[in-house]
Design an enzyme around this catalytic site. Structure first.
Site, PDB file in Angstrom:
ATOM      1  N   ARG A  90      -5.651 -14.693 -13.881  1.00  0.00           N
ATOM      2  CA  ARG A  90      -6.997 -14.461 -14.408  1.00  0.00           C
ATOM      3  C   ARG A  90      -7.995 -15.073 -13.428  1.00  0.00           C
ATOM      4  O   ARG A  90      -7.754 -16.149 -12.888  1.00  0.00           O
ATOM      5  CB  ARG A  90      -7.188 -15.093 -15.795  1.00  0.00           C
ATOM      6  CG  ARG A  90      -6.343 -14.482 -16.899  1.00  0.00           C
ATOM      7  CD  ARG A  90      -6.756 -13.054 -17.223  1.00  0.00           C
ATOM      8  NE  ARG A  90      -6.007 -12.533 -18.355  1.00  0.00           N
ATOM      9  CZ  ARG A  90      -4.822 -11.947 -18.274  1.00  0.00           C
ATOM     10  NH1 ARG A  90      -4.209 -11.832 -17.093  1.00  0.00           N
ATOM     11  NH2 ARG A  90      -4.215 -11.489 -19.344  1.00  0.00           N
TER      12      ARG A  90
ATOM     13  N   TYR B 188       0.810  -1.216   0.000  1.00  0.00           N
ATOM     14  CA  TYR B 188       0.000   0.000   0.000  1.00  0.00           C
ATOM     15  C   TYR B 188       0.850   1.276   0.000  1.00  0.00           C
ATOM     16  O   TYR B 188       0.494   2.250  -0.680  1.00  0.00           O
ATOM     17  CB  TYR B 188      -0.981  -0.013   1.171  1.00  0.00           C
ATOM     18  CG  TYR B 188      -2.230  -0.802   0.854  1.00  0.00           C
ATOM     19  CD1 TYR B 188      -3.313  -0.196   0.227  1.00  0.00           C
ATOM     20  CD2 TYR B 188      -2.314  -2.157   1.142  1.00  0.00           C
ATOM     21  CE1 TYR B 188      -4.452  -0.917  -0.092  1.00  0.00           C
ATOM     22  CE2 TYR B 188      -3.443  -2.890   0.826  1.00  0.00           C
ATOM     23  CZ  TYR B 188      -4.509  -2.269   0.204  1.00  0.00           C
ATOM     24  OH  TYR B 188      -5.631  -2.989  -0.116  1.00  0.00           O
TER      25      TYR B 188
ATOM     26  N   PHE C   3     -16.299 -10.269 -14.679  1.00  0.00           N
ATOM     27  CA  PHE C   3     -15.046 -10.985 -14.839  1.00  0.00           C
ATOM     28  C   PHE C   3     -13.938  -9.964 -15.091  1.00  0.00           C
ATOM     29  O   PHE C   3     -13.894  -9.306 -16.123  1.00  0.00           O
ATOM     30  CB  PHE C   3     -15.127 -11.964 -16.010  1.00  0.00           C
ATOM     31  CG  PHE C   3     -16.190 -13.021 -15.841  1.00  0.00           C
ATOM     32  CD1 PHE C   3     -16.335 -13.689 -14.637  1.00  0.00           C
ATOM     33  CD2 PHE C   3     -17.038 -13.345 -16.879  1.00  0.00           C
ATOM     34  CE1 PHE C   3     -17.304 -14.662 -14.470  1.00  0.00           C
ATOM     35  CE2 PHE C   3     -18.009 -14.316 -16.730  1.00  0.00           C
ATOM     36  CZ  PHE C   3     -18.142 -14.986 -15.523  1.00  0.00           C
TER      37      PHE C   3
ATOM     38  N   GLU D 161      -8.893  -7.318   4.225  1.00  0.00           N
ATOM     39  CA  GLU D 161      -8.042  -8.321   3.582  1.00  0.00           C
ATOM     40  C   GLU D 161      -7.368  -9.232   4.603  1.00  0.00           C
ATOM     41  O   GLU D 161      -7.248 -10.448   4.382  1.00  0.00           O
ATOM     42  CB  GLU D 161      -7.024  -7.620   2.686  1.00  0.00           C
ATOM     43  CG  GLU D 161      -7.671  -7.026   1.443  1.00  0.00           C
ATOM     44  CD  GLU D 161      -6.887  -5.910   0.786  1.00  0.00           C
ATOM     45  OE1 GLU D 161      -5.680  -5.751   1.115  1.00  0.00           O
ATOM     46  OE2 GLU D 161      -7.462  -5.181  -0.045  1.00  0.00           O
TER      47      GLU D 161
ATOM     48  N   GLY E  47     -24.061 -16.006 -22.238  1.00  0.00           N
ATOM     49  CA  GLY E  47     -22.813 -16.649 -22.589  1.00  0.00           C
ATOM     50  C   GLY E  47     -22.165 -17.361 -21.429  1.00  0.00           C
ATOM     51  O   GLY E  47     -22.802 -18.123 -20.691  1.00  0.00           O
TER      52      GLY E  47
ATOM     53  N   THR F 236     -21.665 -19.408 -15.343  1.00  0.00           N
ATOM     54  CA  THR F 236     -20.873 -20.104 -14.323  1.00  0.00           C
ATOM     55  C   THR F 236     -21.319 -19.844 -12.876  1.00  0.00           C
ATOM     56  O   THR F 236     -21.529 -20.798 -12.129  1.00  0.00           O
ATOM     57  CB  THR F 236     -19.378 -19.809 -14.507  1.00  0.00           C
ATOM     58  OG1 THR F 236     -19.148 -18.401 -14.588  1.00  0.00           O
ATOM     59  CG2 THR F 236     -18.872 -20.462 -15.788  1.00  0.00           C
ATOM     60  N   PRO F 237     -21.492 -18.592 -12.435  1.00  0.00           N
ATOM     61  CA  PRO F 237     -21.961 -18.434 -11.056  1.00  0.00           C
ATOM     62  C   PRO F 237     -23.383 -18.933 -10.868  1.00  0.00           C
ATOM     63  O   PRO F 237     -23.743 -19.393  -9.772  1.00  0.00           O
ATOM     64  CB  PRO F 237     -21.865 -16.920 -10.814  1.00  0.00           C
ATOM     65  CG  PRO F 237     -21.893 -16.307 -12.163  1.00  0.00           C
ATOM     66  CD  PRO F 237     -21.220 -17.288 -13.069  1.00  0.00           C
TER      67      PRO F 237
ATOM     68  N   TYR G 129     -14.846 -17.146  -6.736  1.00  0.00           N
ATOM     69  CA  TYR G 129     -13.938 -17.353  -7.856  1.00  0.00           C
ATOM     70  C   TYR G 129     -12.531 -17.627  -7.346  1.00  0.00           C
ATOM     71  O   TYR G 129     -12.215 -17.434  -6.166  1.00  0.00           O
ATOM     72  CB  TYR G 129     -13.921 -16.132  -8.783  1.00  0.00           C
ATOM     73  CG  TYR G 129     -13.592 -14.826  -8.081  1.00  0.00           C
ATOM     74  CD1 TYR G 129     -12.276 -14.448  -7.840  1.00  0.00           C
ATOM     75  CD2 TYR G 129     -14.610 -13.971  -7.661  1.00  0.00           C
ATOM     76  CE1 TYR G 129     -11.980 -13.256  -7.195  1.00  0.00           C
ATOM     77  CE2 TYR G 129     -14.323 -12.773  -7.014  1.00  0.00           C
ATOM     78  CZ  TYR G 129     -13.001 -12.427  -6.787  1.00  0.00           C
ATOM     79  OH  TYR G 129     -12.716 -11.243  -6.146  1.00  0.00           O
TER      80      TYR G 129
END
Length: 396
Positions: A204, A98, A380, A140, A269, A273-274, A189
């Protein structure tokens, strides 16, 4: 909380900084990567930099944070912070970086604003930065502490490769070492790390699909112009890649969804997925909830994982699948038309697909009477939209 000393300065300069931030952030990244090229190896996405999506996401988050704390002195935009923190942890960002971001970001701000960046202005915006940074660091740390291990990524072997839909590959991985695996929540993800042609390690993010225990399963849509999806599409069984722990806060029962009203899942498309993950979780729970799945593709053959989606919807007591297919072979022809669906105002809605699809669908849903606070979405890559707290504040 923003200090009373800084508040009038931020109020006076926020419009100018908001206007200049899209020009400042590319310069910031240029300066930072020139000094720290190692950050591009395994941390930042080169394509997101070239496309401008990462700089845009950063500028959006800073402006949203500053505006929010001006209008809401006693709280932070928790949902935006949560989304950013999950992205950061999926990439393994640590607190130590940071100050690096601060140094090069404020060099870029000073260079862009020139004489307008007085010591008082710099000090006030420094306060905004560290309020945001410290809030993110706290979130985090909590996310890292929830993991079953203390590593940022671990090796996984590809054990199954199947093609589905139009240029989509269904990949299942299993651990290649004894690193403990965190159990993922539906909708989360992972980051998949592989080397580009020049050897640079690139991450990715891909939504996790339903899988067996101790597996990570994803579906990847081939982008002929994409630097990394071509390499991911070419992965073969036996190949080993690094995968992060699961992250992401777009889960069932999340923001704006109490789990009781009708549930609408809109996808286009590879955005299936989710939705598959949500459907699998609902089936496992023997859910009695009304669930309407709306999917858009060019044809049945192009629809990724269609049979799996149909099977899961069929297992729900109150599930319904509606398709909008370009070739006319679905329930409706063409693109999704919300006016044909009679979506109730108390519905909880999830969106996933191309950004244009989500923007159009969300606007149509809001016009139809669904409050924006009840509409969640997954993007995404870097989030260029960041509507969640705005939608909550506007409640439309």
């Amino acid at each position: 909380m923003l200090s009373e000393k800084s508040r009038p300065i931020i109020e006076a300069t926020a419009p100018v900084v908001a206007e200049r931030m899209p020009h400042i952030t590319p310069e910031f990244y240029k300066r930072m990567f020139a000094a720290r090229p190692d950050l591009m190896d395994g941390m930042f996405s080169r394509s997101s930099q070239l496309e401008g999506t990462q700089p845009q996401a950063l500028s959006n988050s800073i402006v949203i944070f500053a505006t929010y704390i001006l209008n809401n002195p006693d709280k932070y935009p928790d949902e935006v912070l949560s989304r950013v923190a999950h992205k950061h942890t999926s990439l393994g960002l640590l607190e130590d970086e940071y100050p690096t971001v601060y140094k090069y970001l404020f060099e870029a701000i000073a260079a862009d604003l020139g004489d307008a960046c007085t010591p008082e202005v710099a000090e006030a915006w420094s306060e905004v930065y560290w309020l945001m940074a410290n809030a993110l660091i706290k979130i985090e740390k909590g996310l890292y502490a929830q993991q079953a291990n203390d590593v940022m990524r671990a090796p996984f072997k590809l054990v199954s490769r199947k093609e589905t839909g139009d240029q989509v590959v269904d990949l299942t991985f299993e651990p290649a070492d004894d690193t403990a695996m965190t159990e993922a929540k539906a909708g989360q993800y992972i980051s998949l790390f592989t080397q580009a042609e020049d050897g640079l390690l690139q991450p990715r993010q891909y939504t996790l699909l339903p899988s067996e225990k101790n597996q990570r399963r994803v579906a990847i849509k081939l982008d002929p112009n994409g630097e990394m999806t071509k390499r991911h599409f070419a992965l073969q069984e036996g190949d080993v890649v690094d995968i992060s722990n699961p992250y992401g806060d777009i889960t069932l029962g999340g923001f704006g969804d109490d789990g009781s009203g009708p549930l609408y899942l809109f996808s286009a498309g590879i955005g299936v997925t989710p939705m598959l993950a949500f459907l699998s979780e609902l089936v496992d729970q023997n859910s009695q909830r009304e669930v309407v799945v709306v999917h858009s593709s060019s044809s049945k053959d192009a629809w990724p994982l269609r049979e799996e989606m149909e099977e899961l919807v069929g297992k729900l007591a109150n599930g319904k699948l509606i398709s909008f297919l370009g070739d006319g072979s679905g329930d409706f022809e063409g693109r999704v038309d919300v006016s044909k669906l009679d979506v109730p105002s108390d519905a909880s809605v999830y969106l996933c697909g191309p950004l244009g699809f989500m923007k159009d669908t969300r606007s149509a849903l809001v016009d139809a009477g669904v409050p924006g606070v009840q509409i969640q979405y997954e993007i995404f890559g870097p989030d260029q939209w960041m509507l969640r707290d705005t939608a909550r504040a506007e409640n439309k």
